[in-house]
Design a protein around this motif. Sequence first.
Motif, mmCIF file in Angstrom:
data_model
loop_
_atom_site.group_PDB
_atom_site.id
_atom_site.type_symbol
_atom_site.label_atom_id
_atom_site.label_comp_id
_atom_site.label_asym_id
_atom_site.label_seq_id
_atom_site.Cartn_x
_atom_site.Cartn_y
_atom_site.Cartn_z
ATOM 1 N N ASN A 1 0.854 -1.184 0.000
ATOM 2 C CA ASN A 1 0.000 0.000 0.000
ATOM 3 C C ASN A 1 0.899 1.247 0.000
ATOM 4 O OD1 ASN A 1 -1.741 2.146 0.575
ATOM 5 N ND2 ASN A 1 -3.055 0.899 1.884
ATOM 6 N N TYR A 2 1.246 1.704 -1.201
ATOM 7 C CA TYR A 2 2.168 2.832 -1.321
ATOM 8 C C TYR A 2 1.618 4.087 -0.646
ATOM 9 C CZ TYR A 2 5.467 0.602 -4.520
ATOM 10 O OH TYR A 2 6.434 -0.203 -5.052
ATOM 11 N N ARG A 3 0.323 4.359 -0.835
ATOM 12 C CA ARG A 3 -0.266 5.580 -0.290
ATOM 13 C C ARG A 3 -0.112 5.628 1.235
ATOM 14 N NH1 ARG A 3 -3.622 9.178 -2.402
ATOM 15 N NH2 ARG A 3 -4.033 7.839 -4.194
ATOM 16 N N LYS A 4 -0.424 4.481 1.897
ATOM 17 C CA LYS A 4 -0.316 4.434 3.347
ATOM 18 C C LYS A 4 1.136 4.588 3.792
ATOM 19 C CE LYS A 4 -1.848 3.790 7.540
ATOM 20 N NZ LYS A 4 -2.694 4.821 8.195
ATOM 21 N N MET A 5 2.054 3.948 3.081
ATOM 22 C CA MET A 5 3.460 4.008 3.468
ATOM 23 C C MET A 5 4.034 5.408 3.273
ATOM 24 S SD MET A 5 4.801 0.295 2.156
ATOM 25 C CE MET A 5 6.214 0.191 3.235
ATOM 26 N N VAL B 1 2.667 7.531 6.368
ATOM 27 C CA VAL B 1 3.365 7.309 7.643
ATOM 28 C C VAL B 1 4.877 7.467 7.495
ATOM 29 C CG1 VAL B 1 1.550 5.798 8.510
ATOM 30 C CG2 VAL B 1 3.493 4.798 7.294
ATOM 31 N N LYS B 2 5.339 7.828 6.271
ATOM 32 C CA LYS B 2 6.725 8.177 5.996
ATOM 33 C C LYS B 2 7.686 6.997 6.092
ATOM 34 C CE LYS B 2 6.049 12.993 7.226
ATOM 35 N NZ LYS B 2 6.501 14.148 8.021
ATOM 36 N N VAL B 3 7.165 5.795 5.815
ATOM 37 C CA VAL B 3 8.071 4.671 5.635
ATOM 38 C C VAL B 3 8.803 4.836 4.314
ATOM 39 C CG1 VAL B 3 8.209 2.171 5.331
ATOM 40 C CG2 VAL B 3 6.661 3.127 7.008
ATOM 41 N N LEU B 4 8.099 5.341 3.323
ATOM 42 C CA LEU B 4 8.683 5.667 2.026
ATOM 43 C C LEU B 4 8.658 7.172 1.814
ATOM 44 C CD1 LEU B 4 7.013 2.973 -0.267
ATOM 45 C CD2 LEU B 4 9.273 2.884 0.773
ATOM 46 N N GLU B 5 9.542 7.665 0.969
ATOM 47 C CA GLU B 5 9.545 9.071 0.614
ATOM 48 C C GLU B 5 9.224 9.207 -0.861
ATOM 49 O OE1 GLU B 5 13.151 10.921 1.701
ATOM 50 O OE2 GLU B 5 12.966 10.466 3.841
ATOM 51 N N GLU B 6 8.554 10.286 -1.206
ATOM 52 C CA GLU B 6 8.227 10.513 -2.609
ATOM 53 C C GLU B 6 9.496 10.744 -3.412
ATOM 54 O OE1 GLU B 6 4.931 12.999 -3.690
ATOM 55 O OE2 GLU B 6 4.327 13.143 -1.587
#
Length: 292
Positions: A279-283, A286-291
Amino acid sequence: MQDKLGKEKALLRALYDEILKSEESKDEGMKQLVEDSKLLSAPDEIAEANIRVMFTKYLSHPPSLHKYVKDPKMKAKVIESRKEAPLLSKHKFWGAQPAMQFDDLDKEELPVGPIKKIDPKDIPPHPYTLPEDLEWSDVDVNGKEFTEAYELMRDYFIEDYDSGFRMKFSLEHLRWAFSIPGYYPEFLYGIRVKATKELIAFSSSIPGTVSVSGNVFEQAIGDYAAIKTAHRSRRLTPLIFKELLRRMQLRGVNQIFLTTDKVLFMPFTEMWYYRQPLNYRKMLEVKVLEEP
Protein backbone atom coordinates in the motif's frame (compact mmCIF):
# COMPACT_ATOMS: atom_id res chain seq x y z
CA MET A 1 29.42 17.46 10.64
CA GLN A 2 29.42 19.03 7.17
CA ASP A 3 33.25 19.06 6.98
CA LYS A 4 33.40 15.41 8.03
CA LEU A 5 30.63 14.49 5.58
CA GLY A 6 32.41 16.27 2.76
CA LYS A 7 35.68 14.48 3.50
CA GLU A 8 34.00 11.07 3.52
CA LYS A 9 32.18 11.87 0.27
CA ALA A 10 35.48 12.82 -1.35
CA LEU A 11 37.11 9.56 -0.24
CA LEU A 12 34.26 7.52 -1.63
CA ARG A 13 34.17 9.42 -4.92
CA ALA A 14 37.90 8.74 -5.41
CA LEU A 15 37.28 5.06 -4.71
CA TYR A 16 34.38 4.83 -7.15
CA ASP A 17 36.29 6.70 -9.86
CA GLU A 18 39.19 4.26 -9.57
CA ILE A 19 36.96 1.18 -9.57
CA LEU A 20 34.88 2.29 -12.53
CA LYS A 21 38.06 2.47 -14.65
CA SER A 22 38.56 -1.25 -14.13
CA GLU A 23 37.99 -3.62 -17.04
CA GLU A 24 35.93 -5.74 -14.66
CA SER A 25 33.56 -2.87 -13.93
CA LYS A 26 30.96 -4.27 -16.31
CA ASP A 27 30.30 -7.49 -14.42
CA GLU A 28 27.31 -8.27 -12.21
CA GLY A 29 29.10 -7.48 -8.98
CA MET A 30 29.49 -3.85 -10.04
CA LYS A 31 25.79 -3.09 -10.46
CA GLN A 32 25.09 -2.41 -6.79
CA LEU A 33 28.30 -0.43 -6.40
CA VAL A 34 27.34 1.82 -9.32
CA GLU A 35 23.87 2.32 -7.85
CA ASP A 36 25.38 3.20 -4.50
CA SER A 37 27.65 5.77 -6.11
CA LYS A 38 24.57 7.71 -7.24
CA LEU A 39 23.60 8.24 -3.61
CA LEU A 40 26.57 10.55 -3.14
CA SER A 41 24.59 13.29 -4.84
CA ALA A 42 21.71 12.95 -2.36
CA PRO A 43 20.90 15.78 0.09
CA ASP A 44 23.24 15.82 3.09
CA GLU A 45 20.58 14.74 5.58
CA ILE A 46 20.05 11.58 3.53
CA ALA A 47 23.65 11.11 2.45
CA GLU A 48 24.94 10.80 6.01
CA ALA A 49 23.20 7.44 6.48
CA ASN A 50 24.17 6.35 2.96
CA ILE A 51 27.82 7.14 3.55
CA ARG A 52 27.88 5.05 6.73
CA VAL A 53 26.60 2.07 4.75
CA MET A 54 29.13 2.66 1.97
CA PHE A 55 32.08 2.85 4.34
CA THR A 56 30.95 -0.42 5.86
CA LYS A 57 30.57 -2.17 2.51
CA TYR A 58 33.58 -0.88 0.62
CA LEU A 59 36.18 0.08 3.18
CA SER A 60 35.81 -2.87 5.53
CA HIS A 61 34.88 -5.70 3.17
CA PRO A 62 37.77 -6.85 0.94
CA PRO A 63 35.69 -9.10 -1.38
CA SER A 64 33.62 -6.07 -2.41
CA LEU A 65 36.69 -4.01 -3.09
CA HIS A 66 39.87 -5.91 -3.87
CA LYS A 67 38.27 -7.68 -6.81
CA TYR A 68 38.10 -4.39 -8.68
CA VAL A 69 40.95 -2.29 -7.31
CA LYS A 70 44.24 -3.46 -8.81
CA ASP A 71 46.32 -0.37 -8.11
CA PRO A 72 48.37 -0.94 -4.91
CA LYS A 73 48.34 2.82 -4.24
CA MET A 74 44.54 2.87 -4.26
CA LYS A 75 44.39 -0.17 -1.96
CA ALA A 76 46.75 1.61 0.41
CA LYS A 77 44.58 4.71 0.20
CA VAL A 78 41.49 2.70 1.11
CA ILE A 79 43.24 1.17 4.11
CA GLU A 80 44.49 4.61 5.14
CA SER A 81 40.97 6.03 4.75
CA ARG A 82 39.78 3.85 7.62
CA LYS A 83 41.35 6.44 9.89
CA GLU A 84 38.87 8.94 8.49
CA ALA A 85 35.96 6.65 9.31
CA PRO A 86 35.40 6.33 13.07
CA LEU A 87 32.65 3.87 12.22
CA LEU A 88 35.40 1.34 11.48
CA SER A 89 37.46 1.89 14.60
CA LYS A 90 37.99 -1.07 16.87
CA HIS A 91 35.07 -1.69 19.21
CA LYS A 92 35.97 -2.08 22.88
CA PHE A 93 34.09 -5.38 23.31
CA TRP A 94 33.55 -6.78 19.81
CA GLY A 95 37.09 -5.94 18.80
CA ALA A 96 38.32 -8.40 21.43
CA GLN A 97 36.21 -11.30 20.14
CA PRO A 98 37.65 -14.16 18.02
CA ALA A 99 36.29 -12.79 14.74
CA MET A 100 37.69 -11.05 11.67
CA GLN A 101 38.82 -7.54 12.60
CA PHE A 102 39.56 -4.45 10.53
CA ASP A 103 43.29 -4.94 11.09
CA ASP A 104 42.97 -8.07 8.94
CA LEU A 105 42.59 -5.82 5.88
CA ASP A 106 46.35 -5.30 5.93
CA LYS A 107 47.04 -9.04 5.63
CA GLU A 108 47.38 -10.76 2.26
CA GLU A 109 46.14 -14.09 3.63
CA LEU A 110 44.56 -15.32 6.85
CA PRO A 111 45.24 -18.75 8.36
CA VAL A 112 42.66 -21.46 7.68
CA GLY A 113 40.87 -22.91 10.70
CA PRO A 114 39.43 -21.71 14.00
CA ILE A 115 40.47 -18.22 15.09
CA LYS A 116 40.55 -19.47 18.67
CA LYS A 117 40.52 -23.05 19.94
CA ILE A 118 38.28 -23.63 22.93
CA ASP A 119 39.55 -25.71 25.84
CA PRO A 120 36.54 -27.23 27.69
CA LYS A 121 38.37 -26.59 30.98
CA ASP A 122 38.21 -22.82 30.29
CA ILE A 123 34.41 -22.73 29.94
CA PRO A 124 32.80 -21.14 33.03
CA PRO A 125 30.46 -23.68 34.69
CA HIS A 126 28.14 -20.96 36.01
CA PRO A 127 26.37 -18.03 34.29
CA TYR A 128 28.15 -14.70 34.07
CA THR A 129 27.53 -12.20 36.85
CA LEU A 130 24.85 -9.61 36.18
CA PRO A 131 24.28 -6.28 37.96
CA GLU A 132 23.00 -6.93 41.47
CA ASP A 133 19.36 -6.10 40.69
CA LEU A 134 19.13 -8.48 37.70
CA GLU A 135 19.02 -12.25 37.18
CA TRP A 136 19.15 -14.73 34.32
CA SER A 137 15.92 -16.45 33.29
CA ASP A 138 15.44 -19.41 30.94
CA VAL A 139 12.49 -19.18 28.56
CA ASP A 140 10.45 -22.28 27.73
CA VAL A 141 8.76 -22.00 24.30
CA ASN A 142 5.82 -23.96 25.74
CA GLY A 143 5.66 -22.08 29.03
CA LYS A 144 3.81 -18.95 30.08
CA GLU A 145 7.08 -17.00 30.13
CA PHE A 146 7.23 -17.33 26.33
CA THR A 147 4.32 -14.89 26.09
CA GLU A 148 6.46 -12.39 27.99
CA ALA A 149 9.31 -12.93 25.53
CA TYR A 150 6.90 -12.49 22.64
CA GLU A 151 5.58 -9.21 24.04
CA LEU A 152 9.12 -7.94 24.59
CA MET A 153 10.04 -8.82 21.00
CA ARG A 154 6.84 -7.24 19.70
CA ASP A 155 7.60 -3.93 21.41
CA TYR A 156 11.40 -3.69 21.12
CA PHE A 157 12.73 -5.88 18.27
CA ILE A 158 14.07 -4.10 15.13
CA GLU A 159 12.93 -0.56 15.66
CA ASP A 160 13.98 2.45 13.62
CA TYR A 161 15.93 5.39 15.02
CA ASP A 162 12.74 7.28 15.90
CA SER A 163 11.13 4.19 17.48
CA GLY A 164 8.23 4.68 15.08
CA PHE A 165 8.34 1.32 13.28
CA ARG A 166 9.03 -2.19 14.48
CA MET A 167 9.16 -5.68 13.01
CA LYS A 168 6.16 -7.59 14.33
CA PHE A 169 5.83 -11.38 14.39
CA SER A 170 3.01 -13.50 15.69
CA LEU A 171 3.37 -15.61 18.83
CA GLU A 172 2.92 -18.76 16.75
CA HIS A 173 5.60 -17.71 14.27
CA LEU A 174 8.18 -17.12 17.01
CA ARG A 175 7.38 -20.41 18.74
CA TRP A 176 7.85 -22.19 15.40
CA ALA A 177 11.11 -20.32 14.67
CA PHE A 178 12.64 -21.06 18.09
CA SER A 179 11.68 -24.73 18.44
CA ILE A 180 13.09 -26.27 15.28
CA PRO A 181 14.01 -29.98 15.45
CA GLY A 182 17.12 -30.41 17.58
CA TYR A 183 16.97 -26.98 19.21
CA TYR A 184 18.66 -26.44 22.55
CA PRO A 185 16.25 -25.05 25.21
CA GLU A 186 19.08 -23.29 27.04
CA PHE A 187 19.74 -21.15 23.95
CA LEU A 188 16.50 -19.29 24.78
CA TYR A 189 17.00 -17.08 27.82
CA GLY A 190 16.51 -13.60 29.15
CA ILE A 191 17.21 -11.18 31.98
CA ARG A 192 14.72 -10.23 34.69
CA VAL A 193 14.59 -7.56 37.37
CA LYS A 194 14.88 -9.48 40.66
CA ALA A 195 12.41 -7.35 42.60
CA THR A 196 9.58 -7.31 40.05
CA LYS A 197 10.44 -10.36 37.87
CA GLU A 198 9.96 -8.11 34.83
CA LEU A 199 11.58 -9.56 31.69
CA ILE A 200 13.75 -6.77 30.31
CA ALA A 201 15.88 -8.67 27.77
CA PHE A 202 15.60 -11.78 25.63
CA SER A 203 17.97 -13.66 23.34
CA SER A 204 17.46 -16.72 21.17
CA SER A 205 19.68 -18.86 18.97
CA ILE A 206 19.12 -22.08 17.08
CA PRO A 207 21.64 -24.73 15.98
CA GLY A 208 22.69 -25.07 12.37
CA THR A 209 25.22 -26.98 10.29
CA VAL A 210 27.76 -25.28 8.04
CA SER A 211 30.42 -26.57 5.66
CA VAL A 212 33.62 -24.54 5.22
CA SER A 213 36.32 -25.82 2.86
CA GLY A 214 34.99 -29.34 3.24
CA ASN A 215 34.84 -29.17 7.05
CA VAL A 216 31.35 -29.64 8.46
CA PHE A 217 30.59 -28.39 11.93
CA GLU A 218 27.71 -27.21 14.08
CA GLN A 219 27.15 -23.55 14.72
CA ALA A 220 24.61 -21.34 16.43
CA ILE A 221 22.48 -18.88 14.49
CA GLY A 222 21.62 -15.80 16.52
CA ASP A 223 18.76 -13.88 15.01
CA TYR A 224 16.31 -12.61 17.63
CA ALA A 225 17.32 -10.43 20.57
CA ALA A 226 15.86 -7.38 22.28
CA ILE A 227 16.45 -5.19 25.33
CA LYS A 228 13.93 -2.75 26.74
CA THR A 229 14.88 0.83 25.95
CA ALA A 230 15.20 1.91 29.60
CA HIS A 231 17.99 -0.66 30.17
CA ARG A 232 20.03 -0.21 26.98
CA SER A 233 22.57 2.10 28.59
CA ARG A 234 23.61 -0.62 31.05
CA ARG A 235 25.85 -2.49 28.58
CA LEU A 236 23.88 -5.71 28.87
CA THR A 237 24.50 -6.77 25.26
CA PRO A 238 28.11 -7.94 25.87
CA LEU A 239 26.93 -9.94 28.90
CA ILE A 240 24.08 -11.52 26.93
CA PHE A 241 26.52 -12.46 24.16
CA LYS A 242 29.14 -13.86 26.54
CA GLU A 243 26.46 -15.94 28.26
CA LEU A 244 25.33 -17.28 24.90
CA LEU A 245 28.91 -18.28 24.05
CA ARG A 246 29.22 -20.06 27.40
CA ARG A 247 26.01 -22.02 26.79
CA MET A 248 27.08 -22.84 23.24
CA GLN A 249 30.50 -24.07 24.27
CA LEU A 250 29.02 -26.34 26.94
CA ARG A 251 27.21 -27.99 24.01
CA GLY A 252 30.41 -28.20 22.00
CA VAL A 253 29.29 -25.42 19.62
CA ASN A 254 32.13 -22.95 19.06
CA GLN A 255 30.92 -20.82 16.14
CA ILE A 256 28.01 -18.43 15.78
CA PHE A 257 26.50 -16.68 12.79
CA LEU A 258 25.20 -13.16 13.48
CA THR A 259 23.52 -10.53 11.35
CA THR A 260 23.49 -6.86 12.27
CA ASP A 261 22.96 -3.46 10.72
CA LYS A 262 25.81 -2.05 12.82
CA VAL A 263 29.54 -2.36 12.27
CA LEU A 264 30.85 -4.44 15.18
CA PHE A 265 33.79 -6.14 13.49
CA MET A 266 34.81 -6.77 9.91
CA PRO A 267 31.93 -8.46 8.05
CA PHE A 268 32.87 -11.54 6.04
CA THR A 269 29.84 -11.34 3.77
CA GLU A 270 26.80 -9.22 3.10
CA MET A 271 23.23 -9.85 2.05
CA TRP A 272 20.43 -7.80 0.58
CA TYR A 273 16.74 -8.38 0.76
CA TYR A 274 13.91 -6.62 -1.00
CA ARG A 275 10.42 -5.69 0.15
CA GLN A 276 7.34 -5.34 -2.02
CA PRO A 277 5.12 -2.55 -0.63
CA LEU A 278 1.42 -3.47 -0.62
CA ASN A 279 0.00 0.00 0.00
CA TYR A 280 2.17 2.83 -1.32
CA ARG A 281 -0.27 5.58 -0.29
CA LYS A 282 -0.32 4.43 3.35
CA MET A 283 3.46 4.01 3.47
CA LEU A 284 3.91 7.54 2.14
CA GLU A 285 1.47 8.87 4.73
CA VAL A 286 3.36 7.31 7.64
CA LYS A 287 6.73 8.18 6.00
CA VAL A 288 8.07 4.67 5.64
CA LEU A 289 8.68 5.67 2.03
CA GLU A 290 9.54 9.07 0.61
CA GLU A 291 8.23 10.51 -2.61
CA PRO A 292 10.79 10.32 -5.45
